[in-house]
Design a protein around this motif. Structure first.
Motif, PDB file in Angstrom:
ATOM      1  N   SER A  77      -5.655   0.034 -11.913  1.00  0.00           N
ATOM      2  CA  SER A  77      -6.706  -0.977 -12.066  1.00  0.00           C
ATOM      3  C   SER A  77      -6.879  -1.816 -10.792  1.00  0.00           C
ATOM      4  CB  SER A  77      -6.406  -1.895 -13.256  1.00  0.00           C
ATOM      5  OG  SER A  77      -5.290  -2.723 -12.973  1.00  0.00           O
ATOM      6  N   LYS A  78      -5.938  -1.772  -9.888  1.00  0.00           N
ATOM      7  CA  LYS A  78      -6.008  -2.546  -8.637  1.00  0.00           C
ATOM      8  C   LYS A  78      -6.648  -1.755  -7.497  1.00  0.00           C
ATOM      9  CE  LYS A  78      -2.139  -5.430  -9.905  1.00  0.00           C
ATOM     10  NZ  LYS A  78      -0.700  -5.455  -9.987  1.00  0.00           N
ATOM     11  N   PHE A  79      -7.173  -0.578  -7.808  1.00  0.00           N
ATOM     12  CA  PHE A  79      -7.735   0.301  -6.789  1.00  0.00           C
ATOM     13  C   PHE A  79      -8.788  -0.386  -5.920  1.00  0.00           C
ATOM     14  CE2 PHE A  79     -11.103   3.254  -5.487  1.00  0.00           C
ATOM     15  CZ  PHE A  79     -10.384   4.059  -4.616  1.00  0.00           C
ATOM     16  N   ALA A  80      -9.773  -1.030  -6.522  1.00  0.00           N
ATOM     17  CA  ALA A  80     -10.874  -1.633  -5.751  1.00  0.00           C
ATOM     18  C   ALA A  80     -10.367  -2.710  -4.795  1.00  0.00           C
ATOM     19  CB  ALA A  80     -11.928  -2.210  -6.692  1.00  0.00           C
ATOM     20  N   LYS A  81      -9.470  -3.540  -5.262  1.00  0.00           N
ATOM     21  CA  LYS A  81      -8.962  -4.622  -4.415  1.00  0.00           C
ATOM     22  C   LYS A  81      -8.153  -4.085  -3.238  1.00  0.00           C
ATOM     23  CE  LYS A  81      -9.051  -8.308  -7.789  1.00  0.00           C
ATOM     24  NZ  LYS A  81      -8.331  -9.294  -8.566  1.00  0.00           N
ATOM     25  N   VAL A  82      -7.288  -3.120  -3.495  1.00  0.00           N
ATOM     26  CA  VAL A  82      -6.478  -2.615  -2.391  1.00  0.00           C
ATOM     27  C   VAL A  82      -7.291  -1.732  -1.448  1.00  0.00           C
ATOM     28  CG1 VAL A  82      -4.304  -2.876  -3.629  1.00  0.00           C
ATOM     29  CG2 VAL A  82      -5.471  -0.666  -3.684  1.00  0.00           C
ATOM     30  N   LEU A  83      -8.338  -1.101  -1.964  1.00  0.00           N
ATOM     31  CA  LEU A  83      -9.209  -0.305  -1.088  1.00  0.00           C
ATOM     32  C   LEU A  83      -9.904  -1.202  -0.067  1.00  0.00           C
ATOM     33  CD1 LEU A  83     -10.489   2.413  -0.331  1.00  0.00           C
ATOM     34  CD2 LEU A  83     -12.301   1.895  -1.979  1.00  0.00           C
ATOM     35  N   ILE A  84     -10.369  -2.340  -0.510  1.00  0.00           N
ATOM     36  CA  ILE A  84     -11.004  -3.294   0.415  1.00  0.00           C
ATOM     37  C   ILE A  84     -10.016  -3.706   1.490  1.00  0.00           C
ATOM     38  CG2 ILE A  84     -11.954  -5.633   0.610  1.00  0.00           C
ATOM     39  CD1 ILE A  84     -13.152  -5.146  -2.241  1.00  0.00           C
ATOM     40  N   THR A 132      -0.813  -6.139   8.640  1.00  0.00           N
ATOM     41  CA  THR A 132      -1.091  -7.363   7.891  1.00  0.00           C
ATOM     42  C   THR A 132      -1.779  -7.044   6.568  1.00  0.00           C
ATOM     43  OG1 THR A 132      -1.352  -8.482  10.014  1.00  0.00           O
ATOM     44  CG2 THR A 132      -2.088  -9.677   8.074  1.00  0.00           C
ATOM     45  N   SER A 133      -2.665  -6.052   6.584  1.00  0.00           N
ATOM     46  CA  SER A 133      -3.318  -5.622   5.339  1.00  0.00           C
ATOM     47  C   SER A 133      -2.297  -5.063   4.359  1.00  0.00           C
ATOM     48  CB  SER A 133      -4.395  -4.577   5.630  1.00  0.00           C
ATOM     49  OG  SER A 133      -5.486  -5.142   6.313  1.00  0.00           O
ATOM     50  N   ALA A 134      -1.322  -4.313   4.872  1.00  0.00           N
ATOM     51  CA  ALA A 134      -0.274  -3.766   4.004  1.00  0.00           C
ATOM     52  C   ALA A 134       0.501  -4.903   3.328  1.00  0.00           C
ATOM     53  CB  ALA A 134       0.669  -2.870   4.807  1.00  0.00           C
ATOM     54  N   ALA A 135       0.798  -5.946   4.092  1.00  0.00           N
ATOM     55  CA  ALA A 135       1.497  -7.095   3.505  1.00  0.00           C
ATOM     56  C   ALA A 135       0.607  -7.788   2.467  1.00  0.00           C
ATOM     57  CB  ALA A 135       1.897  -8.079   4.606  1.00  0.00           C
ATOM     58  N   ALA A 136      -0.685  -7.902   2.775  1.00  0.00           N
ATOM     59  CA  ALA A 136      -1.619  -8.530   1.830  1.00  0.00           C
ATOM     60  C   ALA A 136      -1.771  -7.678   0.568  1.00  0.00           C
ATOM     61  CB  ALA A 136      -2.969  -8.743   2.500  1.00  0.00           C
ATOM     62  N   ILE A 137      -1.696  -6.369   0.712  1.00  0.00           N
ATOM     63  CA  ILE A 137      -1.737  -5.481  -0.451  1.00  0.00           C
ATOM     64  C   ILE A 137      -0.524  -5.754  -1.346  1.00  0.00           C
ATOM     65  CG2 ILE A 137      -1.449  -3.045  -1.132  1.00  0.00           C
ATOM     66  CD1 ILE A 137      -3.352  -2.400   1.310  1.00  0.00           C
ATOM     67  N   GLY A 138       0.610  -6.075  -0.723  1.00  0.00           N
ATOM     68  CA  GLY A 138       1.797  -6.455  -1.493  1.00  0.00           C
ATOM     69  C   GLY A 138       1.561  -7.708  -2.322  1.00  0.00           C
ATOM     70  N   ILE A 139       0.798  -8.649  -1.755  1.00  0.00           N
ATOM     71  CA  ILE A 139       0.455  -9.869  -2.507  1.00  0.00           C
ATOM     72  C   ILE A 139      -0.386  -9.493  -3.716  1.00  0.00           C
ATOM     73  CG2 ILE A 139      -0.884 -12.018  -2.465  1.00  0.00           C
ATOM     74  CD1 ILE A 139      -0.100 -12.247   0.533  1.00  0.00           C
ATOM     75  N   VAL A 140      -1.405  -8.663  -3.492  1.00  0.00           N
ATOM     76  CA  VAL A 140      -2.312  -8.255  -4.575  1.00  0.00           C
ATOM     77  C   VAL A 140      -1.550  -7.468  -5.649  1.00  0.00           C
ATOM     78  CG1 VAL A 140      -4.332  -6.826  -5.115  1.00  0.00           C
ATOM     79  CG2 VAL A 140      -4.360  -8.322  -3.112  1.00  0.00           C
ATOM     80  N   ALA A 141      -0.556  -6.704  -5.238  1.00  0.00           N
ATOM     81  CA  ALA A 141       0.231  -5.937  -6.210  1.00  0.00           C
ATOM     82  C   ALA A 141       0.937  -6.854  -7.199  1.00  0.00           C
ATOM     83  CB  ALA A 141       1.259  -5.070  -5.483  1.00  0.00           C
TER      84      ALA A 141
END
Length: 168
Positions: free
Chosen positions: A44-51, A113-122
């Motif tokens: 369900s987090k696909f759209a957010k992490v894709l961005i 930095t995006s990878a780290a931000a993806i960790g936040i979104v996770a």
């Protein structure tokens, strides 16, 4: 007639495209690895992490833009190829370097930095907006380099074929 000037100018366009494109490819790859892990756990987090993964891709677009502007400036696009002195060609090459070099470096670090931000979104998907700010800060420097390269390339004085003889 030496074509060294046009070779330098073409090298500048190539450097802008391939260095910034490489930076984007590296950055998108780094972020994509993090995004894949998150989506495997929660699709369900696909759209957010894709961005988030796409953010480092902008450097490649910036380099491509400078490459097109450069090719147009030297007459390769639209006809009327210029006869450049080696000094003019080197100036074009130098004008393309900011987006090439900064695009390479910022693309990689924006990916990290995006990878780290993806960790936040996770862990906290509601913090998506805040998480986006971290990779966006890296983007600032790519935009500054883009502006310098565009301003430099577009404001260089280059001459069309035959204009050298008219000046003498």
């Amino acid at each position: 007639m030496s074509h060294l000037g046009i070779v330098y100018a073409l090298l500048g366009a190539a450097v802008a495209v391939f260095l910034s494109g490489a930076g984007s490819a590296i950055g998108v790859g780094i972020a994509g690895q993090a995004a894949s892990g998150v989506v495997s756990e929660d699709p369900s987090k696909f759209a957010k992490v894709l961005i988030m993964q796409l953010l480092p891709g902008t450097q490649g677009i910036y380099g491509l833009l400078v490459g097109f502007i450069t090719l147009s400036k030297i007459g390769l696009l639209g006809g009327g190829m210029l006869e450049l002195t080696p000094q003019q060609g080197l100036l074009v090459l130098a004008a393309c370097l900011p987006i090439g070099i900064v695009g390479l470096i910022s693309g990689k670090y924006q990916g990290m930095t995006s990878a780290a931000a993806i960790g936040i979104v996770a862990k906290k998907p509601e913090q998506f907006g805040k998480a986006m700010l971290f990779p966006a800060m890296v983007e600032t420097y790519a935009i500054l380099a883009l502006l310098i390269s565009i301003l430099s390339v577009t404001n260089l004085q280059v001459l069309r074929l035959g204009q050298f003889e008219k000046m003498e």
